[in-house]
Design a protein around this motif. Sequence first.
Motif, short mmCIF file in Angstrom:
data_model
loop_
_atom_site.label_atom_id
_atom_site.label_comp_id
_atom_site.label_asym_id
_atom_site.label_seq_id
_atom_site.Cartn_x
_atom_site.Cartn_y
_atom_site.Cartn_z
N ALA A 1 0.77 -1.09 0.11
CA ALA A 1 0.06 -0.15 0.02
C ALA A 1 1.00 1.38 0.01
CB ALA A 1 -1.00 0.01 1.28
N LEU A 2 1.98 1.28 0.66
CA LEU A 2 2.87 2.42 0.73
C LEU A 2 3.45 2.59 -0.41
CD1 LEU A 2 4.63 1.85 4.30
CD2 LEU A 2 3.06 3.72 3.71
N VAL A 3 3.94 1.61 -1.11
CA VAL A 3 4.71 1.51 -2.56
C VAL A 3 3.62 2.11 -3.56
CG1 VAL A 3 5.61 0.33 -4.26
CG2 VAL A 3 6.27 -0.15 -1.97
N LEU A 4 2.46 1.63 -3.52
CA LEU A 4 1.24 2.28 -4.30
C LEU A 4 1.16 3.79 -4.07
CD1 LEU A 4 -0.65 1.21 -6.41
CD2 LEU A 4 -2.24 0.79 -4.66
N LEU A 5 1.12 4.21 -2.92
CA LEU A 5 1.28 5.93 -2.85
C LEU A 5 2.35 6.50 -3.64
CD1 LEU A 5 0.46 6.20 0.97
CD2 LEU A 5 -1.08 6.46 -0.89
N LEU A 6 3.44 5.72 -3.91
CA LEU A 6 4.33 6.39 -4.62
C LEU A 6 4.25 6.44 -6.14
CD1 LEU A 6 7.57 4.60 -2.83
CD2 LEU A 6 6.86 7.13 -2.64
N TRP A 7 3.08 5.62 -6.47
CA TRP A 7 2.78 5.91 -7.75
C TRP A 7 2.29 7.37 -8.52
CZ3 TRP A 7 0.03 1.29 -10.73
CH2 TRP A 7 0.83 0.01 -10.67
N TRP A 8 1.68 7.91 -7.42
CA TRP A 8 1.25 9.16 -7.69
C TRP A 8 1.93 10.20 -8.40
CZ3 TRP A 8 1.41 14.27 -5.49
CH2 TRP A 8 0.47 15.04 -6.00
N PRO A 9 3.27 10.58 -7.54
CA PRO A 9 4.11 11.50 -8.28
C PRO A 9 4.76 10.76 -9.65
CG PRO A 9 5.13 10.39 -6.22
CD PRO A 9 3.80 10.19 -6.50
N LEU A 10 4.57 9.50 -9.59
CA LEU A 10 5.51 8.98 -10.99
C LEU A 10 4.34 8.73 -12.10
CD1 LEU A 10 7.46 5.98 -9.58
CD2 LEU A 10 8.39 8.09 -10.16
N ARG A 11 3.08 9.24 -11.86
CA ARG A 11 2.06 9.28 -12.78
C ARG A 11 1.66 7.53 -13.45
NH1 ARG A 11 3.65 14.77 -16.15
NH2 ARG A 11 3.60 15.95 -14.40
N GLN A 12 1.74 6.75 -12.50
CA GLN A 12 1.29 5.57 -12.68
C GLN A 12 -0.09 5.15 -12.62
OE1 GLN A 12 4.12 4.25 -14.47
NE2 GLN A 12 4.22 2.51 -13.52
N ARG A 13 -0.88 4.36 -13.35
CA ARG A 13 -2.30 4.13 -13.17
C ARG A 13 -2.35 2.74 -12.87
NH1 ARG A 13 -5.34 6.46 -18.82
NH2 ARG A 13 -4.88 8.77 -18.24
N PRO A 14 -2.89 2.57 -11.52
CA PRO A 14 -3.16 1.36 -11.06
C PRO A 14 -4.29 0.63 -11.85
CG PRO A 14 -3.85 2.90 -9.41
CD PRO A 14 -3.29 3.53 -10.64
N GLY A 15 -4.48 -0.80 -11.83
CA GLY A 15 -5.64 -1.56 -12.39
C GLY A 15 -6.11 -2.39 -11.39
N LEU A 16 -6.88 -3.36 -11.78
CA LEU A 16 -7.74 -4.18 -10.93
C LEU A 16 -6.44 -5.23 -10.23
CD1 LEU A 16 -10.08 -5.63 -9.57
CD2 LEU A 16 -10.25 -6.85 -11.70
N GLY A 17 -5.91 -5.37 -11.13
CA GLY A 17 -4.65 -6.58 -10.66
C GLY A 17 -3.75 -6.06 -9.66
N THR A 18 -3.50 -4.55 -9.81
CA THR A 18 -2.55 -3.99 -8.94
C THR A 18 -3.30 -3.74 -7.49
OG1 THR A 18 -2.01 -2.29 -10.88
CG2 THR A 18 -1.42 -1.44 -8.66
N VAL A 19 -4.45 -3.32 -7.29
CA VAL A 19 -5.01 -3.33 -5.98
C VAL A 19 -5.29 -4.78 -5.54
CG1 VAL A 19 -7.07 -2.54 -4.81
CG2 VAL A 19 -6.27 -1.04 -6.74
N SER A 20 -5.56 -5.52 -6.33
CA SER A 20 -5.83 -6.82 -5.78
C SER A 20 -4.60 -7.52 -5.22
CB SER A 20 -6.46 -7.90 -6.84
OG SER A 20 -7.69 -7.30 -7.26
N ASN A 21 -3.39 -7.17 -5.98
CA ASN A 21 -2.01 -7.71 -5.51
C ASN A 21 -1.58 -7.29 -4.28
OD1 ASN A 21 1.04 -7.37 -5.33
ND2 ASN A 21 0.99 -8.45 -7.15
N VAL A 22 -2.05 -6.06 -3.76
CA VAL A 22 -1.80 -5.56 -2.47
C VAL A 22 -2.27 -6.46 -1.33
CG1 VAL A 22 -2.12 -3.67 -0.82
CG2 VAL A 22 -1.58 -3.20 -3.27
N PHE A 23 -3.52 -6.79 -1.64
CA PHE A 23 -4.31 -7.47 -0.63
C PHE A 23 -4.09 -9.14 -0.47
CE2 PHE A 23 -6.31 -3.49 -0.82
CZ PHE A 23 -6.07 -2.96 0.42
N VAL A 24 -4.42 -9.62 -1.84
CA VAL A 24 -4.53 -11.21 -1.95
C VAL A 24 -3.24 -11.78 -1.70
CG1 VAL A 24 -5.29 -12.93 -3.58
CG2 VAL A 24 -6.53 -10.85 -3.55
N VAL A 25 -1.86 -11.46 -2.06
CA VAL A 25 -0.68 -11.92 -1.77
C VAL A 25 -0.36 -12.06 -0.50
CG1 VAL A 25 1.74 -11.96 -2.38
CG2 VAL A 25 0.03 -11.50 -4.12
N GLY A 26 -0.54 -11.12 0.31
CA GLY A 26 -0.32 -11.06 1.75
C GLY A 26 -1.38 -12.04 2.41
N LEU A 27 -2.48 -11.69 2.39
CA LEU A 27 -3.60 -12.77 2.82
C LEU A 27 -3.54 -14.01 2.58
CD1 LEU A 27 -6.60 -10.38 2.44
CD2 LEU A 27 -5.10 -10.50 4.61
#
Length: 231
Positions: A66-92
Amino acid sequence: MEGQSRTAARTGRRLVHLYAGLTLYGASAALQVRAALGLDPWDVLHQGISKHTGVSIGLVSVGVGALVLLLWWPLRQRPGLGTVSNVFVVGLSMDATLGLLPQPHSLGVRVPLLVAGIVLNGVATGLYITARYGPGPRDGLMTGLHRRTGRSIRLVRTGIEVTVLAVGFVLGGSVGVGTVLYALSIGPLAQFFLRVLAFPRPPAEREDEQVVARGGRPVAEPAGGHAILHE
């Protein structure tokens, strides 16, 4: 109607690939933790933080993602469904698998566990990348820095991984033969399973894909070049 039916079926298969891949990715990481012979750089960091905070390694993975995802904003990266799902599903999935697996002590069990974890990681990588729902947060950080700095993917990836590995090692994360074996084998394994698990794509959707192995979290994204593994 027939075209819509085919599209819906294809979407369903892609979602199965995505979530099966992410779930297996977490399970494969848990196998490597239980093998206790060394982890990939990001999990070395996650394990080190876990030891100092008392938070499970899976939840640490979620928090770091989740913290790394916040760094996407200044880098102008666009998260997708897989991006957000990756954050939660892998760890759980990682925590759930660790809860089911006892800690083996015999090297005769730990070595096969390590090998199984790395191979399963290759399968998981092939599944979630072929779903084409966006890169994981760590992959996006790498490709975002590549685009903003103009540095090669290889240099950016190496810089990130050396940093997280060093910090994780200082914090007490497990570095060993498994770390080296993972680094050497995940690229070829991911490339193999990407070919095996790829969907046949309609002509209108055929694009070249650039595939970059980030030493554990490979990412596929549309690009102008041919498909590659390790730039």
